[in-house]
Design a protein around this motif. Sequence first.
Motif, mmCIF file in Angstrom:
data_model
loop_
_atom_site.group_PDB
_atom_site.id
_atom_site.type_symbol
_atom_site.label_atom_id
_atom_site.label_comp_id
_atom_site.label_asym_id
_atom_site.label_seq_id
_atom_site.Cartn_x
_atom_site.Cartn_y
_atom_site.Cartn_z
ATOM 1 N N MET A 94 0.838 -1.200 0.000
ATOM 2 C CA MET A 94 0.000 0.000 0.000
ATOM 3 C C MET A 94 0.874 1.251 0.000
ATOM 4 O O MET A 94 0.616 2.217 -0.726
ATOM 5 N N LEU B 47 1.094 4.206 -2.739
ATOM 6 C CA LEU B 47 0.743 5.570 -2.351
ATOM 7 C C LEU B 47 1.870 6.534 -2.695
ATOM 8 O O LEU B 47 1.625 7.621 -3.242
ATOM 9 N N PHE C 77 -5.501 4.967 5.281
ATOM 10 C CA PHE C 77 -5.098 3.656 4.778
ATOM 11 C C PHE C 77 -4.186 2.914 5.743
ATOM 12 O O PHE C 77 -4.207 1.679 5.775
ATOM 13 N N THR D 296 -13.073 5.131 -4.755
ATOM 14 C CA THR D 296 -12.408 4.318 -3.733
ATOM 15 C C THR D 296 -13.426 3.529 -2.921
ATOM 16 O O THR D 296 -13.187 2.364 -2.562
ATOM 17 N N VAL E 27 -5.779 2.698 -2.756
ATOM 18 C CA VAL E 27 -5.023 3.866 -2.325
ATOM 19 C C VAL E 27 -4.617 4.713 -3.528
ATOM 20 O O VAL E 27 -4.522 5.946 -3.438
#
Length: 303
Positions: free
Chosen positions: A43, A47, A63, A129, A168
Amino acid sequence: MADTNPLLAALRPGHPLRERLWQYALLVRANRPIGALLLVWPMLWALWIAAEGRPDPWVLVVFLAGTWVMRSAGCAINDYADRDFDGHVARTRQRPLAAGHIRPIEAIGVFLALSLTAFLLVLSMNRETVYLSFAGVALAASYPFMKRFHHLPQVHLGAAFGWAVPMVWTAQTGAWPGPLAWLIFIAAVLWATIYDTLYAMADREDDLKIGLKSTAILFGDADRLIIGVLQVMMMATLFLIGRDAHLGWPYDLSLVVAAGMFVYQQLLIAYRVPEFCLRAFMNNNGFGFAVFAGVALSYLLRA
């Protein structure tokens, strides 16, 4: 004088509420954060690349919290799914559900409460999202049952863990994931297949006895070779990510370090000793950090 404050009394050792909360903490592996860390690293790769090194602080906070909460939810539903099997496996027989310290309905309640918490967090993101989050919950809820139907539950786990990547990316950019985001997702799936196969190798004999399926059983004596092939594929995917994201020399150096960790893992599993297989699994936390450090430093030095 006896303490008349109910809250303080509940926190005392031996109080039923404190003991119950401790069992819930064990259920979600609060004492073993490795699973959450393995979920967090891809993640963070995604990101930082999506944000070109300057992530939105709120997206980062949501997140980080969301991945931790969903990993905990996944542990709860996993133990519910395996409640009739964990008691037959040496490594898992003391889990709260298998040991009878909590009831199955409580594990379901913990899963639902945590899933709702994660959904409330994602509601602060954009609409796209939120849409993607439904697939994430479906993957997390279905994964624990896959080991009854096919020998690739580790791949399913990879999709569940990796789903934070497109989410993300969309949260940060406000757009649906593009090719680079899906390349990072593929890397996450490959990586989870690798490290969860290492994990499954430690339980292979017990899983064979009780009829559960895994990649460790499917690969058999070719396990080390196939893991090696997957590791090469993983490194190639990470190389492509660095090329497409135009990352610099710190990332290239991080890949050298990461490749060395894969070699070390191969050495650990050379004789398939369960303890060393688990050690190889744990080593992947360092792998994830090394890749993230390369990504972050590349953008930091570019600024």
